[in-house]
Design an enzyme around this catalytic site. Structure first.
Site, PDB file in Angstrom:
ATOM      1  N   LYS A  67      -3.805   0.907  -2.902  1.00 55.95           N
ATOM      2  CA  LYS A  67      -2.594   0.119  -2.582  1.00 55.95           C
ATOM      3  C   LYS A  67      -2.904  -0.886  -1.475  1.00 55.95           C
ATOM      4  CE  LYS A  67      -1.408   2.325   1.530  1.00 55.95           C
ATOM      5  NZ  LYS A  67      -1.971   1.801   2.771  1.00 55.95           N
ATOM      6  N   ASP A 109       2.062   8.430   2.897  1.00 57.24           N
ATOM      7  CA  ASP A 109       1.858   7.471   1.806  1.00 57.24           C
ATOM      8  C   ASP A 109       1.861   8.124   0.427  1.00 57.24           C
ATOM      9  OD1 ASP A 109       1.650   5.399   3.556  1.00 57.24           O
ATOM     10  OD2 ASP A 109      -0.544   5.241   3.460  1.00 57.24           O
TER      11      ASP A 109
END
Ligand code: C5P
Length: 280
Positions: free
Chosen positions: A11, A133
């Site tokens: 990401k 996350d």
């Protein structure tokens, strides 16, 4: 019994605004996260007599995938003996979320393998106990993260391509947040509205951890300069570093630029992905 293979993407945080350290030991963030195509680990999850987490870089009880299995067992209240094999492509301690993505893939894969019947909201709730996350990778796409980063709501990002670049050693997230605490507070930024096109995006990207990461790793300046020199329209630190992303309007421009970077180190060309971890 055959296992399940999952793709666990990296990401990018296009924006990472960081507030002051809270009583819980975390910093409140407002971050726009984008799952990436072009850089992913491959995670294989299979039933086994006893738990094993195999990874060339970490593995064993210290691995976030191990914590993911602990959290899943606590959720359902029974042992789920599982073997997890992680084929690492995403560099560790780069700010690209590789360990969190592997943990999310472990949750999704083990839940399916053991027929737990947990939906995405259940898995995101369990994921939040594993790491800030991890819920993002269960959901994927483009998401705003609030709180520690685990409270998600859908976001939007214009199309872009990025050259990821790292030529120095990795950075540990707690060390970067620690350095952040010793620096002047960042300027407040305008609200969380997203840019509508690439030109707007290039002027909007921001990472409040950049001064802290640069203080710990001055060589990051060289990577930033190299990305600018090959035509990146903006350069942004990935998460807590130490990877940098140079933004380009199209994949072709990014590929050309990546080929012109100085030899050595890590590089990858990526673009936004629609989903998160997925069984393949
Ligand atoms: O949640 P996670 O285990 O990934 O966080 C690792 C460390 O990063 C935390 O222990 C904390 O030091 C730091 N952190 C933080 N603020 C956040 C996320 C992480 O200070 N929003």
């Amino acid at each position: 019994m055959g296992g399940l293979r999952l793709v666990a993407p990296a990401k990018l945080n296009l924006r990472l605004l960081v507030g002051p350290l809270g009583d819980d030991g975390y910093h409140p963030v407002s971050t726009l996260m984008v799952a990436l195509e072009g850089l992913a680990d491959v995670v294989t999850v299979s039933a086994a007599a006893r738990r094993a987490v195999i990874c060339a870089e970490a593995g064993g009880p210290g691995d976030l995938a191990w914590a993911a299995l602990d959290a899943l067992e606590a959720e359902v209240g029974r042992p789920l003996p599982t073997r997890v094999e992680i084929d690492k492509r995403i560099p560790a301690r780069a700010g690209l979320g590789g360990g969190s993505s592997d943990a999310a893939a472990t949750l999704v894969g083990a839940a399916r393998l053991h027929g737990l019947g947990l939906g995405a909201p259940d898995l995101e709730r369990v994921a939040a106990r594993v790491g800030s996350d991890v819920p993002f990778f269960v959901r994927g796409g483009v998401q705003w993260g609030a709180g520690r980063g685990e409270r998600l709501r859908p976001g939007r990002a214009p199309s872009f391509a990025a050259v990821l670049r790292r030529s120095s050693a990795g950075l540990a997230t707690p060390a970067v947040y620690g350095a952040f605490d010793r620096m002047p507070a960042p300027f407040a930024a305008a609200g969380p509205g997203e840019p509508g096109d690439f030109v707007g995006l290039a002027a909007w990207v921001r990472n409040d951890l950049w001064p802290a990461a640069l203080a710990l790793r001055p060589a990051l300046a060289r990577d930033a300069r190299d990305l600018v020199a090959v035509g990146a329209r903006a350069v942004v630190l990935c998460g807590s570093g130490s990877c940098l992303a140079g933004l380009f309007p199209h994949p072709e421009a990014a590929r050309d630029a990546a080929a012109r970077l100085p030899a050595g180190g890590f590089r990858a060309v990526v673009n936004p992905a629609a989903g998160g971890v997925r069984i393949v």
